[in-house]
Design a protein around this motif. Structure first.
Motif, PDB file in Angstrom:
ATOM      1  N   PRO A 127       5.630   4.371  -0.400  1.00 56.78           N
ATOM      2  CA  PRO A 127       6.030   4.273  -1.810  1.00 56.78           C
ATOM      3  C   PRO A 127       5.341   3.156  -2.572  1.00 56.78           C
ATOM      4  N   CYS A 128       4.562   2.313  -1.859  1.00 55.14           N
ATOM      5  CA  CYS A 128       3.919   1.158  -2.510  1.00 55.14           C
ATOM      6  C   CYS A 128       2.397   1.270  -2.529  1.00 55.14           C
ATOM      7  N   LYS A 129       1.893   2.455  -2.227  1.00 59.09           N
ATOM      8  CA  LYS A 129       0.437   2.646  -2.204  1.00 59.09           C
ATOM      9  C   LYS A 129       0.037   3.728  -3.199  1.00 59.09           C
ATOM     10  N   ARG A 130      -1.169   3.583  -3.741  1.00 57.26           N
ATOM     11  CA  ARG A 130      -1.660   4.554  -4.718  1.00 57.26           C
ATOM     12  C   ARG A 130      -2.103   5.837  -4.028  1.00 57.26           C
TER      13      ARG A 130
ATOM     14  N   ARG B  99       4.734  -7.046   9.288  1.00 58.09           N
ATOM     15  CA  ARG B  99       5.462  -5.999   8.563  1.00 58.09           C
ATOM     16  C   ARG B  99       4.437  -5.014   8.031  1.00 58.09           C
TER      17      ARG B  99
ATOM     18  N   TRP C   3       3.117  -2.668   4.735  1.00 56.53           N
ATOM     19  CA  TRP C   3       2.977  -3.111   3.341  1.00 56.53           C
ATOM     20  C   TRP C   3       4.302  -2.988   2.585  1.00 56.53           C
TER      21      TRP C   3
ATOM     22  N   LYS D 204       5.699 -12.743   4.357  1.00 55.95           N
ATOM     23  CA  LYS D 204       4.956 -12.666   3.104  1.00 55.95           C
ATOM     24  C   LYS D 204       4.139 -11.387   3.042  1.00 55.95           C
ATOM     25  N   GLN D 205       4.006 -10.882   1.826  1.00 57.76           N
ATOM     26  CA  GLN D 205       3.179  -9.701   1.564  1.00 57.76           C
ATOM     27  C   GLN D 205       1.868 -10.218   0.973  1.00 57.76           C
TER      28      GLN D 205
ATOM     29  N   PRO E  11      -2.629  -9.530   0.536  1.00 60.27           N
ATOM     30  CA  PRO E  11      -3.651  -8.474   0.582  1.00 60.27           C
ATOM     31  C   PRO E  11      -4.487  -8.503   1.859  1.00 60.27           C
ATOM     32  N   ALA E  12      -5.049  -7.349   2.190  1.00 59.91           N
ATOM     33  CA  ALA E  12      -5.881  -7.254   3.393  1.00 59.91           C
ATOM     34  C   ALA E  12      -7.197  -8.000   3.211  1.00 59.91           C
TER      35      ALA E  12
ATOM     36  N   LEU F 232      -8.974 -11.228  -3.102  1.00 57.34           N
ATOM     37  CA  LEU F 232      -9.170 -10.627  -4.415  1.00 57.34           C
ATOM     38  C   LEU F 232     -10.197 -11.441  -5.195  1.00 57.34           C
ATOM     39  N   LYS F 233     -10.598 -10.878  -6.337  1.00 51.91           N
ATOM     40  CA  LYS F 233     -11.619 -11.561  -7.153  1.00 51.91           C
ATOM     41  C   LYS F 233     -11.016 -11.987  -8.484  1.00 51.91           C
ATOM     42  N   LYS F 234     -11.201 -13.255  -8.807  1.00 53.61           N
ATOM     43  CA  LYS F 234     -10.758 -13.739 -10.109  1.00 53.61           C
ATOM     44  C   LYS F 234     -11.645 -13.103 -11.185  1.00 53.61           C
TER      45      LYS F 234
ATOM     46  N   LEU G  26       4.430   0.709  -9.166  1.00 53.93           N
ATOM     47  CA  LEU G  26       4.774   2.107  -8.924  1.00 53.93           C
ATOM     48  C   LEU G  26       6.284   2.217  -9.077  1.00 53.93           C
TER      49      LEU G  26
ATOM     50  N   THR H 194       8.203   3.940  -7.473  1.00 47.49           N
ATOM     51  CA  THR H 194       8.812   4.156  -6.157  1.00 47.49           C
ATOM     52  C   THR H 194       8.823   2.895  -5.279  1.00 47.49           C
TER      53      THR H 194
ATOM     54  N   HIS I 219     -10.855  -6.517  -9.802  1.00 52.85           N
ATOM     55  CA  HIS I 219     -10.354  -7.707  -9.122  1.00 52.85           C
ATOM     56  C   HIS I 219     -10.232  -7.504  -7.609  1.00 52.85           C
TER      57      HIS I 219
ATOM     58  N   ASP J  38      -5.342  -0.263  -4.607  1.00 55.77           N
ATOM     59  CA  ASP J  38      -4.676   0.660  -3.687  1.00 55.77           C
ATOM     60  C   ASP J  38      -3.226   0.285  -3.405  1.00 55.77           C
TER      61      ASP J  38
ATOM     62  N   SER K 161      -6.547 -14.563 -15.600  1.00 52.95           N
ATOM     63  CA  SER K 161      -7.624 -13.851 -14.897  1.00 52.95           C
ATOM     64  C   SER K 161      -7.421 -13.863 -13.381  1.00 52.95           C
TER      65      SER K 161
ATOM     66  N   PRO L  29      -5.694 -12.478 -10.055  1.00 51.81           N
ATOM     67  CA  PRO L  29      -4.953 -11.345  -9.509  1.00 51.81           C
ATOM     68  C   PRO L  29      -4.071 -11.757  -8.321  1.00 51.81           C
TER      69      PRO L  29
ATOM     70  N   GLU M  86      -1.959  -9.613  -5.355  1.00 51.76           N
ATOM     71  CA  GLU M  86      -1.558  -8.320  -4.797  1.00 51.76           C
ATOM     72  C   GLU M  86      -0.401  -8.551  -3.847  1.00 51.76           C
TER      73      GLU M  86
END
Lengths: 111, 86
Positions: free
Chosen positions: A52-55, A83, A85, A101-102, A104-105, A108-110, B11, B13, B54, B58, B67, B69, B71
């Motif tokens: 439910p948390c993925k596109r 855990r 995602w 904590k959640q 990212p894999a 990320l990019k500023k 989302l 959900t 960014h 997904d 600026s 991000p 996730e």
């Protein structure tokens, strides 16, 4: 099949999949109930219980990687978080999921 | 501190997206909320382009603070970027 019955069916099947991977359902029962309910809704809409948390994309091969339980596709990342995602599953040794904590894999990019 | 524009890509959900939205409400911080799965195709493409720029796109929630991000639901990081106490 009504929503509750389908939730119970998913719970039964998911447990069998995640147990040998070293995971269990999160002790956060409110989160588990909500997430399973969302997965039942996604399954009714798309035919598949996606995370439910993925596109959900237009790519079938990419979408296969987010079918719950998607642990095998993201093992290294999930093991680092202890855990998955969406938090439906946690490592078996986790007793307090609120401490996890959640993140990212990949960095990320500023902008 | 100059006020930063905040956008929460979510989302409908996703339980962590709800927590992310609630975080900004609890702190009385204005944040634009975009429920990706409820948007039309054009709006989705626009949102996806921003997230991909960014390095995301997904996983949700995806929060843009100025600026920067973020996730995942990460209240500590939100506070650092906003210069507030948790």
């Amino acid at each position: 099949m009504n929503v509750q019955a389908r939730k119970e069916a998913l719970r039964y099947f998911f447990r069998k999949v995640v147990d040998p991977l070293g995971y269990k359902f999160s002790p956060d029962t409110e989160l588990v109930e909500f997430s399973l309910e969302q997965e039942v809704a996604l399954e009714r809409k798309y035919g598949v219980p996606y995370c439910p948390c993925k596109r959900i994309s237009g790519s079938r091969s990419e979408n296969m990687k987010i079918v719950c339980p998607c642990i095998p596709y993201h093992r290294e990342h999930f093991d680092a978080m202890k855990r998955c995602w969406c938090g439906l599953f946690v490592h078996k040794d986790v007793t307090d999921p609120s401490k996890l904590k959640q993140f990212p894999a990949q960095p990320l990019k500023k902008g | 501190m100059a006020e930063k524009k905040i956008t929460v890509y979510a989302l409908s959900t996703c339980p962590w997206c709800r927590k992310a939205k609630q975080f900004f409400k609890d702190h009385a911080i204005a944040a634009e909320e975009i429920d990706f799965d409820l948007c039309d195709s054009q709006k989705q493409q626009e949102a996806l382009a921003v997230m991909k720029k960014h390095g995301g796109g997904d996983s949700f929630p995806f929060v843009l603070i100025g600026s920067d991000p973020v996730e995942g639901f990460d209240p500590e990081r939100y506070c650092v970027l906003l210069g507030i106490q948790l």
